[in-house]
Every structure is written in C-alpha cells, then in structure tokens.
Design a protein around this motif. Structure first.
Motif, PDB file in Angstrom:
ATOM      1  N   GLN A 379      -8.085  -0.146  12.862  1.00 31.28           N
ATOM      2  CA  GLN A 379      -8.249  -1.597  12.693  1.00 31.28           C
ATOM      3  C   GLN A 379      -9.470  -1.951  11.855  1.00 31.28           C
ATOM      4  O   GLN A 379      -9.542  -3.030  11.260  1.00 31.28           O
ATOM      5  CB  GLN A 379      -8.345  -2.265  14.063  1.00 31.28           C
ATOM      6  N   SER A 380     -10.435  -1.035  11.794  1.00 33.64           N
ATOM      7  CA  SER A 380     -11.661  -1.336  11.050  1.00 33.64           C
ATOM      8  C   SER A 380     -11.467  -1.228   9.537  1.00 33.64           C
ATOM      9  O   SER A 380     -12.317  -1.681   8.769  1.00 33.64           O
ATOM     10  CB  SER A 380     -12.780  -0.386  11.473  1.00 33.64           C
ATOM     11  N   TYR A 381     -10.329  -0.640   9.106  1.00 38.18           N
ATOM     12  CA  TYR A 381     -10.110  -0.516   7.660  1.00 38.18           C
ATOM     13  C   TYR A 381      -9.650  -1.859   7.106  1.00 38.18           C
ATOM     14  O   TYR A 381      -8.602  -2.386   7.493  1.00 38.18           O
ATOM     15  CB  TYR A 381      -9.059   0.559   7.359  1.00 38.18           C
ATOM     16  N   ASN A 382     -10.422  -2.429   6.196  1.00 37.08           N
ATOM     17  CA  ASN A 382     -10.085  -3.741   5.632  1.00 37.08           C
ATOM     18  C   ASN A 382      -9.851  -3.691   4.132  1.00 37.08           C
ATOM     19  O   ASN A 382      -9.887  -4.711   3.451  1.00 37.08           O
ATOM     20  CB  ASN A 382     -11.199  -4.761   5.936  1.00 37.08           C
ATOM     21  N   GLY A 383      -9.646  -2.470   3.589  1.00 33.58           N
ATOM     22  CA  GLY A 383      -9.381  -2.344   2.161  1.00 33.58           C
ATOM     23  C   GLY A 383      -7.903  -2.431   1.859  1.00 33.58           C
ATOM     24  O   GLY A 383      -7.081  -2.820   2.691  1.00 33.58           O
ATOM     25  N   ILE A 384      -7.552  -2.083   0.645  1.00 28.40           N
ATOM     26  CA  ILE A 384      -6.172  -2.122   0.168  1.00 28.40           C
ATOM     27  C   ILE A 384      -5.468  -0.814   0.514  1.00 28.40           C
ATOM     28  O   ILE A 384      -6.012   0.269   0.315  1.00 28.40           O
ATOM     29  CB  ILE A 384      -6.149  -2.362  -1.347  1.00 28.40           C
ATOM     30  N   LEU A 385      -4.269  -0.932   1.029  1.00 31.46           N
ATOM     31  CA  LEU A 385      -3.404   0.224   1.267  1.00 31.46           C
ATOM     32  C   LEU A 385      -1.999  -0.176   0.860  1.00 31.46           C
ATOM     33  O   LEU A 385      -1.447  -1.145   1.375  1.00 31.46           O
ATOM     34  CB  LEU A 385      -3.432   0.646   2.738  1.00 31.46           C
ATOM     35  N   VAL A 386      -1.400   0.542  -0.083  1.00 30.96           N
ATOM     36  CA  VAL A 386      -0.064   0.226  -0.578  1.00 30.96           C
ATOM     37  C   VAL A 386       0.879   1.371  -0.227  1.00 30.96           C
ATOM     38  O   VAL A 386       0.699   2.496  -0.696  1.00 30.96           O
ATOM     39  CB  VAL A 386      -0.073  -0.010  -2.104  1.00 30.96           C
ATOM     40  N   LEU A 387       1.873   1.052   0.623  1.00 30.98           N
ATOM     41  CA  LEU A 387       2.854   2.046   1.062  1.00 30.98           C
ATOM     42  C   LEU A 387       4.268   1.699   0.615  1.00 30.98           C
ATOM     43  O   LEU A 387       5.243   2.287   1.102  1.00 30.98           O
ATOM     44  CB  LEU A 387       2.817   2.160   2.592  1.00 30.98           C
ATOM     45  N   PRO A 391       9.416   5.644   3.382  1.00 32.94           N
ATOM     46  CA  PRO A 391      10.316   5.351   4.512  1.00 32.94           C
ATOM     47  C   PRO A 391       9.651   4.539   5.612  1.00 32.94           C
ATOM     48  O   PRO A 391      10.335   3.799   6.330  1.00 32.94           O
ATOM     49  CB  PRO A 391      10.714   6.749   5.007  1.00 32.94           C
ATOM     50  N   VAL A 392       8.347   4.653   5.781  1.00 33.05           N
ATOM     51  CA  VAL A 392       7.686   3.917   6.842  1.00 33.05           C
ATOM     52  C   VAL A 392       7.886   2.411   6.690  1.00 33.05           C
ATOM     53  O   VAL A 392       7.919   1.676   7.682  1.00 33.05           O
ATOM     54  CB  VAL A 392       6.174   4.269   6.877  1.00 33.05           C
ATOM     55  N   CYS A 393       8.072   1.945   5.460  1.00 35.11           N
ATOM     56  CA  CYS A 393       8.263   0.511   5.236  1.00 35.11           C
ATOM     57  C   CYS A 393       9.694   0.058   5.558  1.00 35.11           C
ATOM     58  O   CYS A 393      10.004  -1.138   5.474  1.00 35.11           O
ATOM     59  CB  CYS A 393       7.900   0.138   3.799  1.00 35.11           C
ATOM     60  N   LEU A 394      10.557   1.015   5.897  1.00 43.76           N
ATOM     61  CA  LEU A 394      11.892   0.660   6.368  1.00 43.76           C
ATOM     62  C   LEU A 394      11.922   0.497   7.880  1.00 43.76           C
ATOM     63  O   LEU A 394      12.916   0.007   8.430  1.00 43.76           O
ATOM     64  CB  LEU A 394      12.901   1.734   5.942  1.00 43.76           C
ATOM     65  N   ASP A 395      10.861   0.917   8.557  1.00 40.29           N
ATOM     66  CA  ASP A 395      10.769   0.786  10.015  1.00 40.29           C
ATOM     67  C   ASP A 395      10.570  -0.688  10.351  1.00 40.29           C
ATOM     68  O   ASP A 395       9.624  -1.328   9.886  1.00 40.29           O
ATOM     69  CB  ASP A 395       9.563   1.605  10.503  1.00 40.29           C
ATOM     70  N   SER A 400       6.972  -5.399   8.223  1.00 39.75           N
ATOM     71  CA  SER A 400       6.330  -6.708   8.009  1.00 39.75           C
ATOM     72  C   SER A 400       4.833  -6.583   7.729  1.00 39.75           C
ATOM     73  O   SER A 400       4.175  -7.565   7.411  1.00 39.75           O
ATOM     74  CB  SER A 400       6.543  -7.588   9.249  1.00 39.75           C
ATOM     75  N   SER A 401       4.314  -5.384   7.836  1.00 41.22           N
ATOM     76  CA  SER A 401       2.894  -5.177   7.589  1.00 41.22           C
ATOM     77  C   SER A 401       2.565  -5.476   6.129  1.00 41.22           C
ATOM     78  O   SER A 401       3.359  -5.231   5.223  1.00 41.22           O
ATOM     79  CB  SER A 401       2.502  -3.733   7.931  1.00 41.22           C
ATOM     80  N   HIS A 402       1.365  -5.995   5.895  1.00 38.47           N
ATOM     81  CA  HIS A 402       0.964  -6.286   4.516  1.00 38.47           C
ATOM     82  C   HIS A 402       0.786  -5.001   3.705  1.00 38.47           C
ATOM     83  O   HIS A 402       0.720  -5.040   2.480  1.00 38.47           O
ATOM     84  CB  HIS A 402      -0.320  -7.105   4.477  1.00 38.47           C
ATOM     85  N   PHE A 403       0.740  -3.839   4.395  1.00 39.14           N
ATOM     86  CA  PHE A 403       0.660  -2.579   3.664  1.00 39.14           C
ATOM     87  C   PHE A 403       1.955  -2.276   2.913  1.00 39.14           C
ATOM     88  O   PHE A 403       1.987  -1.423   2.033  1.00 39.14           O
ATOM     89  CB  PHE A 403       0.346  -1.421   4.615  1.00 39.14           C
ATOM     90  N   CYS A 404       3.018  -2.960   3.271  1.00 33.73           N
ATOM     91  CA  CYS A 404       4.305  -2.776   2.610  1.00 33.73           C
ATOM     92  C   CYS A 404       4.560  -3.865   1.577  1.00 33.73           C
ATOM     93  O   CYS A 404       5.704  -4.129   1.199  1.00 33.73           O
ATOM     94  CB  CYS A 404       5.434  -2.752   3.651  1.00 33.73           C
ATOM     95  N   SER A 405       3.497  -4.507   1.124  1.00 34.85           N
ATOM     96  CA  SER A 405       3.599  -5.561   0.113  1.00 34.85           C
ATOM     97  C   SER A 405       2.752  -5.193  -1.090  1.00 34.85           C
ATOM     98  O   SER A 405       1.580  -4.828  -0.966  1.00 34.85           O
ATOM     99  CB  SER A 405       3.140  -6.896   0.702  1.00 34.85           C
ATOM    100  N   ILE A 406       3.317  -5.296  -2.277  1.00 37.80           N
ATOM    101  CA  ILE A 406       2.595  -4.942  -3.490  1.00 37.80           C
ATOM    102  C   ILE A 406       1.603  -6.023  -3.886  1.00 37.80           C
ATOM    103  O   ILE A 406       0.610  -5.766  -4.578  1.00 37.80           O
ATOM    104  CB  ILE A 406       3.590  -4.686  -4.648  1.00 37.80           C
ATOM    105  N   GLN A 407       1.813  -7.264  -3.421  1.00 39.11           N
ATOM    106  CA  GLN A 407       0.979  -8.373  -3.863  1.00 39.11           C
ATOM    107  C   GLN A 407      -0.477  -8.217  -3.428  1.00 39.11           C
ATOM    108  O   GLN A 407      -1.388  -8.684  -4.115  1.00 39.11           O
ATOM    109  CB  GLN A 407       1.530  -9.701  -3.336  1.00 39.11           C
TER     110      GLN A 407
END
Length: 961
Positions: A379-387, A391-395, A400-407
């Motif tokens: 939870q302490s990580y507040n940087g950018i992570l793009v996934l 397959p995890v983004c199909l779960d 719905s996590s923002h990590f599954c958004s390119i924007q």
C-alpha cells in the motif's frame, strides 16, 4: 577648381587622421563591413563607428587592434555568412549559435582562420556540406555545429584537428560512413585527445570498425539515431575512460562484445533499438552504472540477469522486448537508487511481488504485455505501475485497479513555483520573474540533456539544484530562473524549457545575452552532477535594453558627412598638439613604469582605480617568474584547473613557491584579483595559505604562494593509497576551523571567506591544513548590521541556502560551508553526487537509536568505521548538522566550532595544540598529486564574463566539460 582641390585636401587629411586614431586593423574593419552587407539585425553599435575595437562594438573583442572574438549568440541575426569571414586572421573565438535566421552554405574561407580555437554554429540553419577546409584549423579545440541542416559526409580532414576535445555534429542530415584514416586520408580515429564524440540524429551509415583504439580518452560516445550497421566494435571495451555510451536506434548486429565489462566508469549504456543477438551482456562489473537500456533487440531468451539485482547504482533499467522469462524477483524493487523499471513485451509470469522494503525512489514500473497472473502490491507504493496486457488484469477482482489502466502513466513534472507572486499577470510578450514577481522579457530556450543519470521528473531537488546553478553560474539574480515543460523526448533526451530573467530592469542588454549564450553553448556552464552532457538552443532575443527603433543609427549619413567637414578644420588645427601631448603622456607612463611596479594596475578600463595596499607581499616582474619557471616549462607544471596552470619554482634565495598563472579566459576582474592580493597580504595565520607576492604585468595575473606540498583535503579524501584515520581527520578539521575563526574574529576588519570547500583546504608536508583562495572574500565593514548585502557567489553544494535566498552574507555563511566540509570528512563523498545532496542524505539517515553507527553505516567512510561507536564521532556529526542548519541564527560561530573539536580531541586523549606533527600513512605506491591541481574553478557568477567591475578581456577560453 581651387575650392574643389581644397575640399579634396580636407578629406584626405580627415582620412589620415582617422587612420591615425583608429584602433582596428583595416583588414578586420573591411571584413566586418562585408559581413554587415549580408546580415540583418546586426547590433546597432556597429553603425555608430567605423572602429570596432576602439568603439567596443557589441559582441566584438580585440587584442592589439585585431579582432580575436566574435560572440553573437541569440541576437536574431539573419542572412548568410560571407567569404570575408576568412579575413580575420587573428580570430580565436567565433560563436554564432542560436541564430536560426543564419542560413546558406558555410564558406570554405573559414579554413583560413588558423588561430581559431572555438567554433560554435549550433542552432543555426546552415545547409550544404561541411567544408574539408575545417581541417586547416589546427588550433581548434571546441567544434559545435549541431542542430543545423548540414548534408553530405563528415569531412575526413577533421581527423587532423589534434587539439580537439569537443566534437559535436549531431542533429544534422549528415550521411555516409564515419571517416577512418588510411594511407592516403585522415580519419576520426586520429582524434586521440578528444573527449566528446557527439554524432546523434544524423543519417550515418556503414560500420564503426577501426574508429576506436586504446589510446583514446573519450568520455562520451553518442551515435544514437543513425543508420549504422555491423557489429559493435570490440575496441570500445578498451576505452576505460568512457562514461556515456549511446548506440541506440541504429542497425547494429551480432553479439555485444564481452570486454564491455572493462568500462568500469560507465554511467549510461544504451544499445536499444538495434538487431543485437546472442547472450544478454554481463554488466556486473559496471558498478557505476546508473542508466541501462537494452530494449528491442533479439537476445537469446533468458531469465532476468543477475546484475539487475545487484548493481546498487541503477536508477533506470529498461529491457523491453528482451526475450526475458520467469518470475520477476522481488529484490529488483529494493535497489536503493532505482527509479524506473521498463520490462514490457517479455514473457514474465507467475506473481508480481512488490511488497516489503520497496525503495522510496521507485516511481515507474512498466510491465506491459507479459504473462503475470497475480500481483501483490504494498500500500505504501504510490508510483506508476502498468500491468495492461497481463492475465492479472483479466481477474475481476483486480481488473478495476488503476494498475490496469494505461492513462495513469502520465507524469506531472517539475515546474518552478510562482505561487508567492499571487495573481500577478503579464502581457503576452512578457513573463513573470519568480525572483521579484515583476514582468520582464526573459531570455528563453531549451536545454537538451542527452543522458541524465536519473529518471524521476517529480524529484524537486534535481531541478531546484538546476535552477540554483543556472542563476549562480550565469551571474543572474538568485531565483531568476523559471523551468517548465520538463519531459523526456522520444530519443530519451531530457528537455527543459528555460526562462532567464535580467537582474535589473525588464530586459537584457545585448552584451548580457551574448555572454550568457556563449557560456551555455561553449559548455562553460556546468549543470549539477547527474544531468549529463547537454546542448542549448535559444529563442532569438529581440527586446534589448536601450535598443533604438529597428536597431539602426539615428544619425543620417549626410549629417555625419556634414559634421565631419565642419569639424575638419578644427581637427587639423589641433592635430599637432594632440599628437605631441599623446607622445609626452606615453613617455611619462613608460618612465613611471620603470620606477613603479604598479604603474600598469589602472590601465584597463573599469578597474578598481588604484594599486593594491600590500602588507608583506611583494611585486614580481614577469621576467622574474619566467626565469624561475624556465619559461613556464611543462616539467615545472604541478597542476591546472579552471583558473589556469600552477608551476613549482624556486626563487632566488632558495624559497619553494607555487606560481598560479591565470589563463586569458579565466582571469579575474581587476577588483577580484586586487581583493585576493590585499586580503592574503594582510592575514597571517598558520592555518591560512601565505601569499609571497604577485605579478600584474604584460597582461598577466599571477599569484606567488608558499608551496603547500600534500594536495587538497578533497584529493586526500578520495585518492587511493592515502589513509586518513579518525584522529587525523579531527586534526584537519580543527586546523581549518582555526583558520576561519581567525578570519571572522581576529582579522581587522573581519573577513568572510565566501568559498569554503574541501578543494580550498590545502595540506602541508605534515598534513597541517591551510585555508586558501580568497578571490571571493569580503570584508565585514558594518559589524553592527551583522551582514553584507551582496551578489551571491560561491560553489554549489557548499552555498548557504539563507544567503542564496536573501543575498545577506554573514560569517554564518562560512559556517554552513564548513559544515558541508565536515560531512565530507565523515563520508569521503562529494557534496553533490548523482543528484543527491550530502546534507539531505545525512539528515535522512541519522538514527539516534543506532548505538553503533548513528544510522550512518551506509554513508560514513569505511576508513573510519571503527570510530563510529565513539561519543566523539557522534558529537562531530551533531556539530556538523548544527553548522548546516537552514537558519543562520541557529548555527554556531567558528570559534565555538573550534572549542568543540578541541574537546573531542581531548576526549580521545590527544593534544589539540599546534605543535603536533602528524605523519600520514601511505598505502601501496600511489602518489599524492599536488593540491593546486584540484578543481580550482568555482561557480562564480561572473567567472566567464566581463562585468561592470572587470576590464575587457583580451581573450576568452572555454572550460572543459
């Protein structure tokens, strides 16, 4: 007819008088007039007189009536460059940079400028081929022709320029192979003294085989964004001086040479966007590597390389489309300096584990299009992570996590704050000056840093240092720099929009613009460590202070002719008397010079007005110092730096001395030179370097010091083979503090050094410290006020932040600088290294609950680890942090610092008296270089310019990047 003859006679006499009193060689006058015919927007002062040297034309500098320098950067020149440029046979410096209106071919006559040392045409619009005649410029050391429209091949004759250390032909349309020497033709492989090869952004083809050799001393090799083919030459691995290597976005093939592992000083390695094959290179020995990009090649499939998990210096690592597979180890996210990881388009699988001790600097992790099926993110990580694309983004629980958004990959970069200015707004052609919240016409441009050592654009500290260094080193008012639009380009260059504001009024004058433009284009300005090599492209400046309409003379040609005829008879009548008076005055001056060694002191304009007041120091003639150095022979040279060279000599009588001889481009103004002489001659203390005398004759500025044999404190902290234990460091700190305390409290009147740093502390034969370099010092004339209002000068990293913000100088400014020196003594590190500031590093690391290392195990110099558990060590750390307190009022005096360090020595059972003769242990066979060879140049705001208090300089000289 008779009247016509008389009129003709009058004009002939007037012409003779003009020739008699004109200071400029007629050949140079004619050449400048020819240039004017082909240019628009040239300086208006060029029309006010036909005597460029005597009338001091803007942008023109002379020596003995010959034009030696043309600095015309960023003044909106338009037109073409005339063949007459080749007539300036004494020209040493030519800077036409950032005049995008200058176009057309470069005349071949430029090859006639045999005295030229610096040629800067960056940011213009020149076309056609680069003339082969450039090879005639054998004195050339700095060549910057980047950001034009040059076409054709690189001239092979450039390989004849043996003195060249900076070569920049990037951002053109050059094609064909890089020239390699043969039995009948020179090539760039002959440039063994060159340190900078910049060829980015052209259309070069062929391979680089034969270009490199072990005899080269290259630091930067930039061939990115060309069409080069063939293998990466194995000879690259033999150039161990390399710091930056960019071969990205070409068509290189084959395997990466294994001896690339020899490049132990490499900071940046970029091979992305090629067709490299074979095994992923082993970079585990490159322990200084900050940025590496091996993306978009065809390496053999492999697990993540182990060096990615062990190189603690890494700030950015990118291996997109690298054939990597397996699970990403959690260890990579705990590297202490890591800011960015790009591993897109690979075959990583399993669970992404970003939990635990994730480094705080990590801001960007791009893992597009892999096979990761699960993710654990702290939870302490507040940087950018793009996934996205995993397959995890199909779960359903994770999609719905923002990590599954390119924007969310957009980065909001740093911009200089003007919130303190409230709602103030300016007209469309002016901008808000952050220093005073007024509206002014800024000097604007873009700085392109080709290989920065960091990736995080939200780190305010980086760019605040950049702001401070720009204002300080360019001689501007503190806070008068505005940075914006900071981003990485598609070529991985860091682009920064810069606005520089005038210190007074709303506009710069023309001489200020050409000075600043030259400092930026000539690499005289040095950015903070970590920004890497750069180039500057300015917008043309058109709002010059005091410019008249259209930049043209207000007096018509007819009026000038009428005035000349009317004055002719008067001039004829007084000519004889004027010549006689001139000859008498010259003879009187010569006689005075024979009996008065200070007769030459006030010759230069805008001088201090009088010879220095000396107490004990003596005047040396030029011939005396020439003789005792054997005509300044190389074998007597013991060091060099931004100021010039230093020679060891023995005076008549046997006294060993060090003679510091200024080079033309590095001379102080007469005021600063006189200031250093007067101060050094009137202060006498065992911990202050002694001035024996000086020379101010025949255009020379030389200082004669006592010879201090064991180098600078900085050198002794960093050099291999020298061991300074804790007790020895305490004695050095004590002696240095005593010298400064003497200046503050016992000198009459008190003196503020203003440039305390480890390179200005010399160590004698017994390693007793002596504080040196008083060129920036100030007398405390008003002790009741407690401070002096003065332009900020000093060295970045040591500069008191309160002094920088308020321009109020006090003794506590020296205390701050000395506190930074104390932190150097503790850590052995530079004040600013790889974008990190030593004061901040200590503040963040100190842990009072750590009874072994006080939280400083990762910072303290390993040579003094054994002392870290002592009370004296802790007290020294505390005292250093008190000295670097942001508030001057909370800092101790230097006298208090002396007493504290004395107490520490007593607690160690040691004497703090002056009679101690400490012997230092030397390990191995390494020798100690002389201190004067250290970094003499400081971030003086006027270090490279002619200011109101300096005389015009006969020459200019760039300082090496």
């Amino acid at each position: 007819m008779k009247a016509l003859s008389i009129l003709l006679l009058i004009f002939m006499i007037l012409a003779s008088l003009r020739a008699l009193f004109c200071d400029t060689d007629p050949q140079d006058v004619a050449a400048l007039q020819s240039l004017i015919k082909g240019w628009q927007n040239f300086p208006s002062s060029w029309e006010a007189s036909n005597d460029p040297c005597g009338a001091q034309w803007d942008g023109i500098m002379c020596n003995n009536g010959r034009v030696i320098s043309m600095r015309l950067s960023s003044i909106n020149l338009q037109g073409t460059l005339s063949n007459s440029i080749g007539q300036f046979s004494e020209l040493a410096y030519l800077d036409l940079s950032s005049n995008s209106g200058l176009s057309g071919p470069l005349p071949t006559s430029i090859g006639n400028l045999r005295q030229l040392t610096t040629l800067i045409l960056a940011g213009c619009s020149f076309t056609g081929g680069i003339p082969e005649e450039l090879g005639n410029l054998v004195q050339l050391s700095f060549l910057a022709m980047n950001s034009n429209r040059f076409t054709g091949r690189i001239p092979a004759s450039i390989g004849l320029l043996n003195n060249l250390f900076w070569l920049d032909l990037s951002e053109n349309q050059l094609s064909g192979p890089v020239p390699i020497s043969s039995a009948t033709s020179p090539g760039l492989d002959l440039l063994t003294h060159t340190k900078h090869f910049h060829f980015s952004g052209n259309q070069l083809t062929g391979n680089l085989n034969g270009l490199f050799s072990p005899s080269m001393r290259l630091e930067h090799i930039l061939f990115d964004n060309n069409q080069l083919t063939g293998p990466i030459p194995a000879e690259l691995g033999s150039i161990t001086t390399l710091q930056i290597l960019r071969l990205d976005n070409n068509k290189f093939t084959g395997a990466v040479p294994t001896n690339i592992s020899n490049l132990v000083d490499l900071n940046v390695l970029n091979f992305a966007g090629n067709q490299l094959r074979g095994t992923m290179p082993d970079l585990s020995t490159l322990t200084k590597l900050n940025v590496v990009d091996l993306s978009n090649n065809s390496f053999d499939p492999s697990a993540i390389p182990t060096w990615m998990l062990t190189l603690k210096t890494l700030a950015s690592v990118a291996i997109a489309s690298g054939g990597l597979y397996g699970q990403i180890p959690n260890r990579i996210f705990t590297l202490p300096g890591l800011q960015q990881v790009i591993l897109s388009n690979n075959a990583f699988n399993g669970t992404l584990n970003m939990t635990g001790n994730i480094t705080q600097q990590l801001q960007r992790v791009i893992l597009l299009n892999n096979r990761i099926v699960a993710a654990k993110i702290t939870q302490s990580y507040n940087g950018i992570l793009v996934l996205v694309g995993n397959p995890v983004c199909l779960d359903p629980e994770f999609s719905s996590s923002h990590f599954c958004s390119i924007q969310q990959d957009s980065i909001i970069s740093y911009t200089t704050s003007v919130t303190h200015c409230g709602s103030t707004s300016c007209s469309s052609d002016q901008s808000l000056d952050p220093a005073n919240c007024g509206c002014a016409y800024p000097y604007m441009g873009r700085v392109f840093f080709r290989s920065p050592l960091f990736a995080d654009l939200r780190n305010n500290e980086h760019f605040q240092l950049l702001e401070a260094s720009l204002s300080t080193e360019l001689g501007l008012q503190p806070g008068s720099v505005f940075l914006s639009d900071i981003h990485f380009t598609s070529d991985d260059y860091l682009q920064v929009q810069v606005r520089l504001f005038p210190s007074t009024g709303t506009s710069f004058n023309l001489s200020e613009i050409t000075r600043i433009g030259f400092d930026l284009s000539n690499q005289t300005y040095k950015p903070p460590q970590g920004f890497g090599p750069y180039y500057f492209v300015a917008d043309p400046y058109v709002h010059f202070a005091g410019a008249d309409d259209g930049g043209k003379s207000q007096v018509s040609t007819g009026a000038v002719a009428g005035i000349a005829v009317a004055c002719g008879l008067i001039l004829i009548a007084v000519t004889s008397g004027a010549i006689f008076a001139l000859l008498q005055k010259r003879r009187s001056r010569e006689l005075s010079g024979q009996t008065n060694p200070f007769a030459s002191w006030g010759i230069a304009k805008k001088d201090s007005g009088g010879a220095p007041q000396l107490k004990g120091a003596r005047f040396f003639s030029f011939d005396e110092l020439k003789n005792c150095t054997n005509n300044f022979a190389e074998n007597n040279e013991i060091g060099s730096g931004g100021y010039g060279k230093v020679y060891k000599a023995i005076l008549v009588g046997g006294t060993n001395v060090a003679i510091k001889r200024a080079e033309y481009g590095s001379k102080q103004g007469a005021v600063e030179f006189k200031n250093e002489i007067e101060l050094l001659s009137r202060v006498h203390h065992k911990n202050l370097v002694s001035l024996i005398g000086f020379c101010y004759e025949q255009g020379e500025q030389m200082l004669v010091y006592e010879y201090v044999s064991n180098g600078t404190l900085r050198h002794n902290l960093q050099a291999r083979g020298i061991y300074l234990d804790w007790k020895k460091r305490l004695r050095i700190a004590l002696g240095s503090a005593r010298g400064l305390a003497y200046l503050h409290e016992l000198a009459d009147p008190p003196i503020i050094h203003r440039d305390v740093k480890s390179t200005n502390i010399l160590l004698d034969g017994n390693f007793k410290p002596k504080v040196a370099d008083f060129g920036l010092s100030k007398l405390v004339a008003d002790t009741e006020k407690g401070h002096i209002s003065t332009q900020v000068k000093g060295t970045l990293g040591y500069l008191d932040p309160e002094y920088y913000m308020t321009q109020q100088l006090s003794e506590k400014s020296d205390v701050y600088s000395f506190g930074v020196v104390m932190l150097e003594i503790l850590s052995g590190r530079l004040p600013i290294s790889k974008g990190r500031y030593i004061v901040r590093e200590f503040r963040m690391a100190i842990n009072p609950n750590d009874h072994n290392y006080y939280g400083l195990q990762g910072i303290v110099d390993p040579a003094i680890h054994d002392a870290a558990h002592t009370a004296g060590f802790r007290r020294f750390v505390q005292l250093a942090m008190e000295c670097v307190d942001e508030s001057a009022s909370r800092r101790p005096t230097m006298n208090s610092v002396v007493k504290e360090i004395e107490a520490m020595l007593h607690s160690e059972g040691l004497s703090s008296g002056s009679s101690s003769t400490v012997e230092f242990e030397h390990v191995g066979t390494a020798s100690t270089s002389h201190l004067y060879s250290g970094q003499v140049a400081t971030a003086r705001s006027n270090s490279s310019s002619s200011t109101a208090e300096e005389p015009p300089r006969p020459e200019l000289k760039h300082s090496e990047p």
